[in-house]
Scaffold this motif. Structure first.
Motif, short mmCIF file in Angstrom:
data_model
loop_
_atom_site.label_atom_id
_atom_site.label_comp_id
_atom_site.label_asym_id
_atom_site.label_seq_id
_atom_site.Cartn_x
_atom_site.Cartn_y
_atom_site.Cartn_z
N SER A 1 -0.73 10.97 17.51
CA SER A 1 0.52 10.65 18.19
C SER A 1 0.42 9.21 18.67
O SER A 1 -0.48 8.87 19.45
CB SER A 1 0.76 11.58 19.38
N PHE A 2 1.33 8.37 18.22
CA PHE A 2 1.26 6.95 18.54
C PHE A 2 2.67 6.38 18.64
O PHE A 2 3.42 6.40 17.68
CB PHE A 2 0.46 6.20 17.47
N LYS A 3 3.00 5.92 19.84
CA LYS A 3 4.32 5.33 20.05
C LYS A 3 4.20 4.27 21.13
O LYS A 3 3.59 4.50 22.19
CB LYS A 3 5.33 6.40 20.46
N THR A 4 4.76 3.10 20.88
CA THR A 4 4.69 2.00 21.83
C THR A 4 5.86 1.06 21.59
O THR A 4 6.43 1.02 20.50
CB THR A 4 3.37 1.23 21.68
N ARG A 5 6.20 0.29 22.62
CA ARG A 5 7.23 -0.75 22.48
C ARG A 5 6.60 -2.13 22.23
O ARG A 5 7.33 -3.11 22.02
CB ARG A 5 8.09 -0.81 23.74
N GLU A 6 5.29 -2.19 22.29
CA GLU A 6 4.60 -3.46 22.16
C GLU A 6 4.37 -3.80 20.69
O GLU A 6 3.78 -3.03 19.94
CB GLU A 6 3.26 -3.40 22.90
N LYS A 7 4.81 -4.98 20.29
CA LYS A 7 4.67 -5.42 18.90
C LYS A 7 3.21 -5.76 18.60
O LYS A 7 2.48 -6.26 19.45
CB LYS A 7 5.53 -6.64 18.64
N GLY A 8 2.82 -5.50 17.36
CA GLY A 8 1.49 -5.87 16.91
C GLY A 8 0.39 -4.89 17.25
O GLY A 8 -0.77 -5.12 16.90
N VAL A 9 0.71 -3.81 17.94
CA VAL A 9 -0.28 -2.79 18.25
C VAL A 9 -0.39 -1.83 17.06
O VAL A 9 0.63 -1.45 16.46
CB VAL A 9 0.08 -2.01 19.52
N GLU A 10 -1.60 -1.45 16.71
CA GLU A 10 -1.79 -0.52 15.59
C GLU A 10 -2.89 0.48 15.93
O GLU A 10 -3.78 0.21 16.74
CB GLU A 10 -2.14 -1.28 14.31
N ALA A 11 -2.82 1.64 15.29
CA ALA A 11 -3.81 2.69 15.52
C ALA A 11 -3.86 3.58 14.29
O ALA A 11 -2.87 3.74 13.57
CB ALA A 11 -3.46 3.51 16.76
N GLY A 12 -5.02 4.17 14.06
CA GLY A 12 -5.17 5.07 12.93
C GLY A 12 -6.62 5.31 12.59
O GLY A 12 -7.47 5.44 13.48
N LEU B 1 -11.96 6.31 13.98
CA LEU B 1 -10.66 6.08 14.60
C LEU B 1 -10.65 4.68 15.20
O LEU B 1 -11.67 4.19 15.68
CB LEU B 1 -10.41 7.11 15.71
N TYR B 2 -9.46 4.05 15.21
CA TYR B 2 -9.38 2.65 15.60
C TYR B 2 -8.02 2.38 16.22
O TYR B 2 -7.00 2.90 15.78
CB TYR B 2 -9.58 1.77 14.37
N ALA B 3 -8.02 1.52 17.27
CA ALA B 3 -6.77 1.10 17.90
C ALA B 3 -6.95 -0.33 18.42
O ALA B 3 -7.97 -0.63 19.03
CB ALA B 3 -6.37 2.03 19.04
N THR B 4 -5.98 -1.18 18.18
CA THR B 4 -6.07 -2.56 18.64
C THR B 4 -4.67 -3.14 18.88
O THR B 4 -3.70 -2.73 18.24
CB THR B 4 -6.81 -3.45 17.62
N SER B 5 -4.60 -4.10 19.81
CA SER B 5 -3.36 -4.85 20.04
C SER B 5 -3.46 -6.25 19.46
O SER B 5 -2.61 -7.10 19.72
CB SER B 5 -3.07 -4.93 21.54
N ASN B 6 -4.51 -6.49 18.68
CA ASN B 6 -4.67 -7.75 17.95
C ASN B 6 -4.58 -8.98 18.84
O ASN B 6 -3.85 -9.93 18.56
CB ASN B 6 -3.65 -7.83 16.81
N GLY B 7 -5.32 -8.95 19.93
CA GLY B 7 -5.43 -10.12 20.79
C GLY B 7 -4.51 -10.15 21.98
O GLY B 7 -4.64 -11.03 22.84
N ASN B 8 -3.58 -9.24 22.09
CA ASN B 8 -2.61 -9.23 23.19
C ASN B 8 -2.98 -8.20 24.25
O ASN B 8 -3.53 -7.15 23.93
CB ASN B 8 -1.21 -8.94 22.66
N LYS B 9 -2.67 -8.50 25.51
CA LYS B 9 -2.85 -7.51 26.56
C LYS B 9 -1.94 -6.32 26.29
O LYS B 9 -0.80 -6.48 25.83
CB LYS B 9 -2.54 -8.12 27.92
N THR B 10 -2.43 -5.14 26.61
CA THR B 10 -1.66 -3.95 26.25
C THR B 10 -2.02 -2.77 27.14
O THR B 10 -3.11 -2.72 27.71
CB THR B 10 -1.92 -3.57 24.79
N LYS B 11 -1.09 -1.84 27.23
CA LYS B 11 -1.33 -0.55 27.85
C LYS B 11 -1.15 0.57 26.83
O LYS B 11 -1.11 1.75 27.18
CB LYS B 11 -0.38 -0.34 29.03
N ALA B 12 -1.07 0.19 25.57
CA ALA B 12 -0.80 1.16 24.51
C ALA B 12 -2.03 2.01 24.22
O ALA B 12 -3.17 1.63 24.54
CB ALA B 12 -0.35 0.45 23.25
N PHE B 13 -1.80 3.13 23.59
CA PHE B 13 -2.89 4.06 23.22
C PHE B 13 -2.41 4.95 22.09
O PHE B 13 -1.21 5.01 21.77
CB PHE B 13 -3.29 4.91 24.43
#
Length: 563
Positions: free
Chosen positions: A430-441, A537-549
């Motif tokens: 389950s992965f949902k965020t409003r932040e651009k450039g965040v990825e997970a999988g 498993l991997y999750a990153t915001s590619n250099g940006n501050k984030t609260k995503a998960f």
């Protein structure tokens, strides 16, 4: 007897013989996946084995067995951050640095592991590589294990600890001699250990430079049998010329006489196409009834004579034979490995009758426990708040982090060992965020510079599924991407491994409706270093501050042996 009855009798005999063979044989490797440099000890009827782990955390996995063929992971020697953020550094250690070949021994109620942490410091102009040799102890093999007791002034790698009958404890080490005859020449040295103060003491003795030229002599183990000292080493480098050599002496300080039949184990004399190669770096174990076995690493030749799993642990029968020559004044006894064939066989007779090998064909985790299953590993000590098992009930929450996978870095990346070339690996995310450039999988990874990521990425108002490859010495490439129309936040991701390829599939619905995104040759993840591939498993915001998960409901992986 008519023809039909004959066929029935023959069939029953064949079925019975096959069942008997299955119950009385085992298949190598005994530890599948990246489990190199095995060391083994026995306590009564229990056997314990430890392996090197290099830059991975937790480090030094410890397996337990009652029969030498069925092994259970029970813990790790390095399992706390405060063991690994000081002189022993697994925080920003370089790839292929970290924990090298260990030795495990038991003595008077205490377990001991001695090993080396290798740390390369690019800022040091002179002697940029530190070799930290240390001992950890425990009363129970599943821990807790002590802090590292660093042995100052101990050069080299792959130490052995030997408890002699007279109460003395010895350090058996490897180093490059002061005046080497050629590049890569190794030498085995010996010094007493003051166990009360964890210090080397007394005179240093130089024992042996190997049997066949001494190229990369390492991995020593000392044994005492019938009053004589046997020194066994690895030689030839951990590739196709890998081998096990042995020498003997009446005095622990030498001189040592090389076995004229060296090497006692190798695949260097076999075709490169034999099912396993690079066999070596071994440890011997005596059973309670006086029989002997050996554990050694080897590389399966599943893909281009190599393997995604890298170096794995194998079991080899051993018998001792006395030299037959009448003209010899002293007739030494020597270990003979795999006495009937002289090689690591895939199928072998079990050490103990009525033993049935239970080959693990799957790994599942539904994250309903209070802690991670022992199989999960991280590349280096993980950052704080990398994951949580409590933020969402019965889920693993992997927090996105600005870090990406890079040399000496710590990313939101975790995985378990790939154990076979044939596998089916799935995860529900389950992965949902409003932040651009965040990825997970999902991530399949060998090293910081060698991984495949199969992720969902947020872009503008859409989500894209993408497949990226980081191959050795090349830039990261996006191999395939696709907009996920109708994506509402839940997805099933699947990777299937065959003899030649990985296929990447997904579904936004039920499991039997998978769609293919791409296929990729699996030789992109062949092990070229000291470790094997991980499925993770991997999750990153590619250099940006984030609260995503990303939340993972479960992962499951099924394996099949490549015949």
């Amino acid at each position: 007897m008519n023809k039909m009855l004959k066929y029935m009798v023959c069939a029953l005999i064949l079925i019975h013989s096959n069942l008997f063979a299955q119950e009385n044989t085992f298949e190598n490797p005994i530890l599948s996946g990246g489990f190199p440099d095995p060391s083994i000890c026995r306590v009564g009827d229990d056997y314990y084995m430890v392996n090197s782990t290099f830059e991975y955390f937790p480090g030094l996995p410890i397996h337990h067995s009652k029969d030498l063929v069925n092994w259970e992971l029970i813990g790790y020697g390095l399992h706390r951050e405060n063991q690994c953020n000081g002189a022993v550094n697994l925080v920003d250690v370089n790839s292929n640095g970290g924990i090298h070949a260990p030795t495990i021994r038991y003595h008077e109620g205490t377990f001991y592991i001695i090993t080396t942490n290798v740390y390369y410091d690019p800022d040091k102009k002179e002697n940029p590589t530190d070799f930290v040799n240390f001992i950890i102890t425990a009363k129970s093999p599943d821990g807790p294990w002590s802090k590292p007791h660093v042995l100052e002034g101990a050069p080299g790698i792959d130490p052995d600890i030997f408890f002699d009958d007279d109460g003395k404890v010895w350090y058996v080490g490897t180093h490059s001699p002061e005046n080497p005859n050629f590049d890569g020449e190794g030498e085995i040295w010996l010094q007493e250990i003051d166990m009360e103060n964890w210090k080397l003491t007394g005179e240093r003795n130089y024992l042996w430079r190997g049997a066949c030229g001494g190229v990369w002599v390492e991995g020593p183990h000392m044994y005492k049998r019938d009053g004589r000292y046997y020194l066994m080493v690895a030689e030839g480098g951990t590739s196709f010329n890998h081998a096990v050599m042995i020498a003997v002496s009446d005095d622990i300080k030498g001189p040592y006489l090389s076995n004229p039949r060296n090497p006692i184990l190798s695949s260097r004399h076999l075709t490169y196409d034999f099912w396993v190669n690079s066999t070596g770096h071994a440890d011997l174990i005596e059973l309670a009834d006086g029989r002997w076995y050996m554990v050694a690493l080897g590389i399966r030749g599943d893909i281009d004579r190599r393997s995604n799993m890298g170096r794995e642990s194998h079991l080899i029968p051993v018998q001792w034979e006395r030299e037959p020559f009448e003209w010899q004044e002293i007739k030494y006894e020597w270990p003979v490995c795999a006495p009937q064939t002289g090689r690591v066989e895939r199928i072998n007779t079990v050490p103990f009758e009525n033993t049935k090998q239970k080959i693990k064909t799957q790994f599942n985790d539904d994250f309903q426990s209070e802690s991670l299953k022992l199989e999960w590993n991280f590349r280096r000590v993980p950052l704080e708040n990398t994951y949580s098992l409590t933020e969402r009930e019965d889920h693993l929450r992997l927090f996105a982090h600005p870090n990406v996978i890079k040399e000496r870095g710590r990313a939101s990346l975790m995985g378990f060992r790939q154990k076979q070339s044939l596998f089916n690996y799935q995860a529900k995310m389950s992965f949902k965020t409003r932040e651009k450039g965040v990825e997970a999988g999902l991530s399949l990874f060998q090293k910081d510079d060698n991984h495949i990521n199969f992720t969902v990425e947020r872009r503008n108002k859409s989500y894209f599924l993408k497949l990226t490859l980081k191959a050795h010495d090349t830039a990261t490439k996006v191999l395939e991407e696709k907009e996920l129309e109708g994506y509402k936040g839940d997805i099933l991701l699947k990777v299937s491994g065959t003899k030649d390829s990985y296929t990447f599939e997904y579904t936004l619905g039920v499991e039997d409706e998978f769609k293919s995104l791409a296929a990729l040759e699996n030789n992109h993840l062949i092990s070229r270093g000291y470790t094997g591939a991980y499925l993770g498993l991997y999750a990153t915001s590619n250099g940006n501050k984030t609260k995503a998960f990303a939340d993972f409901d479960w992962v499951k992986c099924n394996y099949e042996t490549l015949k």
